[in-house]
Design a protein around this motif. Structure first.
Motif, PDB file in Angstrom:
ATOM      1  N   GLY A 165       0.660  -1.237   0.055  1.00  0.00           N
ATOM      2  CA  GLY A 165       0.166  -0.050   0.083  1.00  0.00           C
ATOM      3  C   GLY A 165       0.802   1.347   0.000  1.00  0.00           C
ATOM      4  N   LYS A 166       2.145   1.151   0.183  1.00  0.00           N
ATOM      5  CA  LYS A 166       3.066   2.304  -0.040  1.00  0.00           C
ATOM      6  C   LYS A 166       3.525   2.450  -1.298  1.00  0.00           C
ATOM      7  CE  LYS A 166       6.893   4.370   2.426  1.00  0.00           C
ATOM      8  NZ  LYS A 166       6.246   5.797   2.650  1.00  0.00           N
ATOM      9  N   LYS A 167       3.569   3.779  -1.800  1.00  0.00           N
ATOM     10  CA  LYS A 167       4.346   4.287  -2.988  1.00  0.00           C
ATOM     11  C   LYS A 167       5.708   4.433  -2.950  1.00  0.00           C
ATOM     12  CE  LYS A 167       0.105   5.859  -5.511  1.00  0.00           C
ATOM     13  NZ  LYS A 167      -0.742   6.891  -6.047  1.00  0.00           N
ATOM     14  N   VAL A 168       6.545   3.922  -3.634  1.00  0.00           N
ATOM     15  CA  VAL A 168       7.970   3.934  -3.672  1.00  0.00           C
ATOM     16  C   VAL A 168       8.539   4.403  -5.046  1.00  0.00           C
ATOM     17  CG1 VAL A 168      10.171   2.902  -3.011  1.00  0.00           C
ATOM     18  CG2 VAL A 168       8.093   2.288  -1.994  1.00  0.00           C
ATOM     19  N   GLY A 169       9.242   5.471  -5.040  1.00  0.00           N
ATOM     20  CA  GLY A 169       9.909   5.743  -6.274  1.00  0.00           C
ATOM     21  C   GLY A 169      11.241   5.126  -6.486  1.00  0.00           C
ATOM     22  N   ILE A 197       8.302  17.410  -0.896  1.00  0.00           N
ATOM     23  CA  ILE A 197       6.840  18.316  -1.454  1.00  0.00           C
ATOM     24  C   ILE A 197       6.101  17.074  -2.201  1.00  0.00           C
ATOM     25  CG2 ILE A 197       6.215  19.617  -3.449  1.00  0.00           C
ATOM     26  CD1 ILE A 197       8.933  21.056  -3.426  1.00  0.00           C
ATOM     27  N   ASP A 198       6.489  15.829  -2.575  1.00  0.00           N
ATOM     28  CA  ASP A 198       5.620  14.928  -3.039  1.00  0.00           C
ATOM     29  C   ASP A 198       5.378  14.078  -2.140  1.00  0.00           C
ATOM     30  OD1 ASP A 198       5.021  15.997  -5.828  1.00  0.00           O
ATOM     31  OD2 ASP A 198       7.190  15.763  -6.063  1.00  0.00           O
ATOM     32  N   LYS A 199       6.189  13.950  -0.857  1.00  0.00           N
ATOM     33  CA  LYS A 199       5.863  13.301   0.076  1.00  0.00           C
ATOM     34  C   LYS A 199       6.088  11.513  -0.377  1.00  0.00           C
ATOM     35  CE  LYS A 199       4.804  16.401   2.858  1.00  0.00           C
ATOM     36  NZ  LYS A 199       6.113  17.138   3.756  1.00  0.00           N
ATOM     37  N   LEU A 200       7.161  11.570  -1.305  1.00  0.00           N
ATOM     38  CA  LEU A 200       7.249  10.001  -1.960  1.00  0.00           C
ATOM     39  C   LEU A 200       8.722   9.612  -1.524  1.00  0.00           C
ATOM     40  CD1 LEU A 200       6.305   7.990  -4.079  1.00  0.00           C
ATOM     41  CD2 LEU A 200       7.441   9.396  -5.706  1.00  0.00           C
ATOM     42  N   SER A 201       8.714   8.367  -0.902  1.00  0.00           N
ATOM     43  CA  SER A 201      10.153   7.798  -0.551  1.00  0.00           C
ATOM     44  C   SER A 201      10.563   7.374  -1.934  1.00  0.00           C
ATOM     45  CB  SER A 201       9.752   6.608   0.125  1.00  0.00           C
ATOM     46  OG  SER A 201       9.064   6.922   1.379  1.00  0.00           O
ATOM     47  N   LEU A 202      12.100   7.611  -1.836  1.00  0.00           N
ATOM     48  CA  LEU A 202      12.681   7.310  -3.113  1.00  0.00           C
ATOM     49  C   LEU A 202      13.883   6.221  -2.778  1.00  0.00           C
ATOM     50  CD1 LEU A 202      13.320  10.798  -4.934  1.00  0.00           C
ATOM     51  CD2 LEU A 202      12.107   9.010  -5.694  1.00  0.00           C
ATOM     52  N   VAL A 203      14.096   5.261  -3.825  1.00  0.00           N
ATOM     53  CA  VAL A 203      15.441   4.437  -3.523  1.00  0.00           C
ATOM     54  C   VAL A 203      16.270   4.556  -4.944  1.00  0.00           C
ATOM     55  CG1 VAL A 203      14.552   2.879  -1.988  1.00  0.00           C
ATOM     56  CG2 VAL A 203      14.086   2.738  -4.391  1.00  0.00           C
ATOM     57  N   SER A 204      17.541   4.572  -4.692  1.00  0.00           N
ATOM     58  CA  SER A 204      18.522   4.790  -5.901  1.00  0.00           C
ATOM     59  C   SER A 204      18.991   3.531  -6.314  1.00  0.00           C
ATOM     60  CB  SER A 204      19.430   5.787  -5.618  1.00  0.00           C
ATOM     61  OG  SER A 204      20.651   5.864  -6.854  1.00  0.00           O
ATOM     62  N   VAL A 205      19.285   3.106  -7.632  1.00  0.00           N
ATOM     63  CA  VAL A 205      19.811   2.052  -8.188  1.00  0.00           C
ATOM     64  C   VAL A 205      21.118   2.850  -9.119  1.00  0.00           C
ATOM     65  CG1 VAL A 205      19.802   0.215  -9.667  1.00  0.00           C
ATOM     66  CG2 VAL A 205      17.914   0.643  -8.542  1.00  0.00           C
ATOM     67  N   PRO A 206      22.247   2.586  -8.145  1.00  0.00           N
ATOM     68  CA  PRO A 206      23.338   3.471  -8.980  1.00  0.00           C
ATOM     69  C   PRO A 206      24.024   2.656 -10.108  1.00  0.00           C
ATOM     70  CG  PRO A 206      23.648   3.489  -6.500  1.00  0.00           C
ATOM     71  CD  PRO A 206      22.516   2.486  -6.885  1.00  0.00           C
ATOM     72  N   LEU A 228      14.604  -3.121  -1.410  1.00  0.00           N
ATOM     73  CA  LEU A 228      13.078  -2.592  -1.071  1.00  0.00           C
ATOM     74  C   LEU A 228      12.616  -3.317   0.255  1.00  0.00           C
ATOM     75  CD1 LEU A 228      11.605  -2.795  -4.672  1.00  0.00           C
ATOM     76  CD2 LEU A 228      12.071  -0.723  -3.333  1.00  0.00           C
ATOM     77  N   ASN A 229      13.382  -4.111   0.722  1.00  0.00           N
ATOM     78  CA  ASN A 229      13.149  -4.907   1.921  1.00  0.00           C
ATOM     79  C   ASN A 229      12.491  -4.119   3.005  1.00  0.00           C
ATOM     80  OD1 ASN A 229      14.422  -6.257   4.709  1.00  0.00           O
ATOM     81  ND2 ASN A 229      13.100  -7.774   3.539  1.00  0.00           N
ATOM     82  N   CYS A 230      13.121  -2.860   3.186  1.00  0.00           N
ATOM     83  CA  CYS A 230      12.691  -1.976   4.308  1.00  0.00           C
ATOM     84  C   CYS A 230      11.254  -1.473   4.230  1.00  0.00           C
ATOM     85  CB  CYS A 230      13.475  -1.011   4.536  1.00  0.00           C
ATOM     86  SG  CYS A 230      13.631   0.400   2.810  1.00  0.00           S
ATOM     87  N   PHE A 231      10.643  -1.496   2.864  1.00  0.00           N
ATOM     88  CA  PHE A 231       9.292  -1.242   2.866  1.00  0.00           C
ATOM     89  C   PHE A 231       8.452  -2.367   2.739  1.00  0.00           C
ATOM     90  CE2 PHE A 231      11.832   1.746   0.347  1.00  0.00           C
ATOM     91  CZ  PHE A 231      11.422   2.929   0.828  1.00  0.00           C
ATOM     92  N   GLY A 232       8.999  -3.729   3.289  1.00  0.00           N
ATOM     93  CA  GLY A 232       8.066  -4.813   3.462  1.00  0.00           C
ATOM     94  C   GLY A 232       7.986  -5.873   2.399  1.00  0.00           C
TER      95      GLY A 232
END
Length: 235
Positions: A165-169, A197-206, A228-232
């Motif tokens: 249920g959580k959106k992740v960018g 501003i957008d209240k969106l969690s982001l993760v980076s793939v370098p 993405l494990n930290c988001f469940g």
């Protein structure tokens, strides 16, 4: 830089632009240059590129300057609104977001804001082969990513997934996002504004982490699951 009196306007603009581009934090320098600009009778000695570089540099550094400087800058931006190029318009839109969304200040005049926003939204968002590969593996682990997701603020996110249920960018960051493997100014600014501003969690793939996985799809999937494990996300 004890004495800035010998600096011409372009020197002042280029100095803080260089620091911001490398995402080097130097609050004392930015305050000193901001104070120097604020002592000028007007900003007419700055050309359109100087003005947009100044606005953008303070946005990246997240260091506000004197109220006179900000009010004078807004007027001078309006005076030059027909002289800016597309990169300038995009910089000024990010400055507007900083002023109005991250702070409670006045932003761009309406006549200039719309042009800046539309130019920002029209930025090229073609997917790289690296991004396509990451999206393919996200799909393979059942996440159904949305590519080039447009946030409310106007930023385009490489991929958006939903986990419990959580959106992740997810940002797939190639070499031009970094300086010596540190996020550069544009990358750091995007991450900050999207999250604030957008209240969106982001993760980076370098790029270097993804590339070292080679063609091993199982390793790529395990990498994404770990990221993405930290988001469940179930391993």
């Amino acid at each position: 830089m004890d004495n800035l009196k010998s600096f011409v306007p372009q020197d002042l603009a280029n100095t803080i632009w260089a620091y911001a581009t490398a995402d080097i934090q130097h609050p004392a320098l930015f305050k000193k240059i901001g104070d120097e600009i604020a002592t000028m009778d007007d900003l007419k000695s700055f050309n359109p590129q100087d003005l947009s570089n100044i606005a953008w540099a303070y946005t990246v550094s997240n260091i506000d300057s004197a109220p006179f400087f900000n009010s004078a800058l807004r007027q001078e931006l309006l005076n030059h609104q027909n002289e800016f190029i597309d990169d300038n318009f995009r910089q000024l839109y990010q400055w507007h977001l900083w002023q109005t969304k991250e702070n409670s200040n006045d932003g761009l005049p309406d006549s200039l804001l719309e042009r800046c926003k539309q130019t920002f939204l029209s930025a090229d968002t073609r997917s790289s082969s690296l991004q396509k590969d990451v999206v393919s593996e996200l799909t393979s682990i059942g996440l159904n990513p949305i590519e080039e997701y447009l946030t409310e603020s106007g930023y385009s996110i490489d991929a958006l997934v939903e986990i419990n249920g959580k959106k992740v960018g997810i940002e797939v960051d190639g070499p031009y996002h970094f300086i010596a493997r540190r996020p550069n100014g544009p990358t750091a600014l995007k991450r900050r504004q999207v999250q604030l501003i957008d209240k969106l969690s982001l993760v980076s793939v370098p790029y270097w982490e993804w590339n070292k996985l080679g063609k091993d799809q199982s390793k790529k999937r395990e990498y994404l699951k770990g990221l993405l494990n930290c988001f469940g996300l179930e391993p």
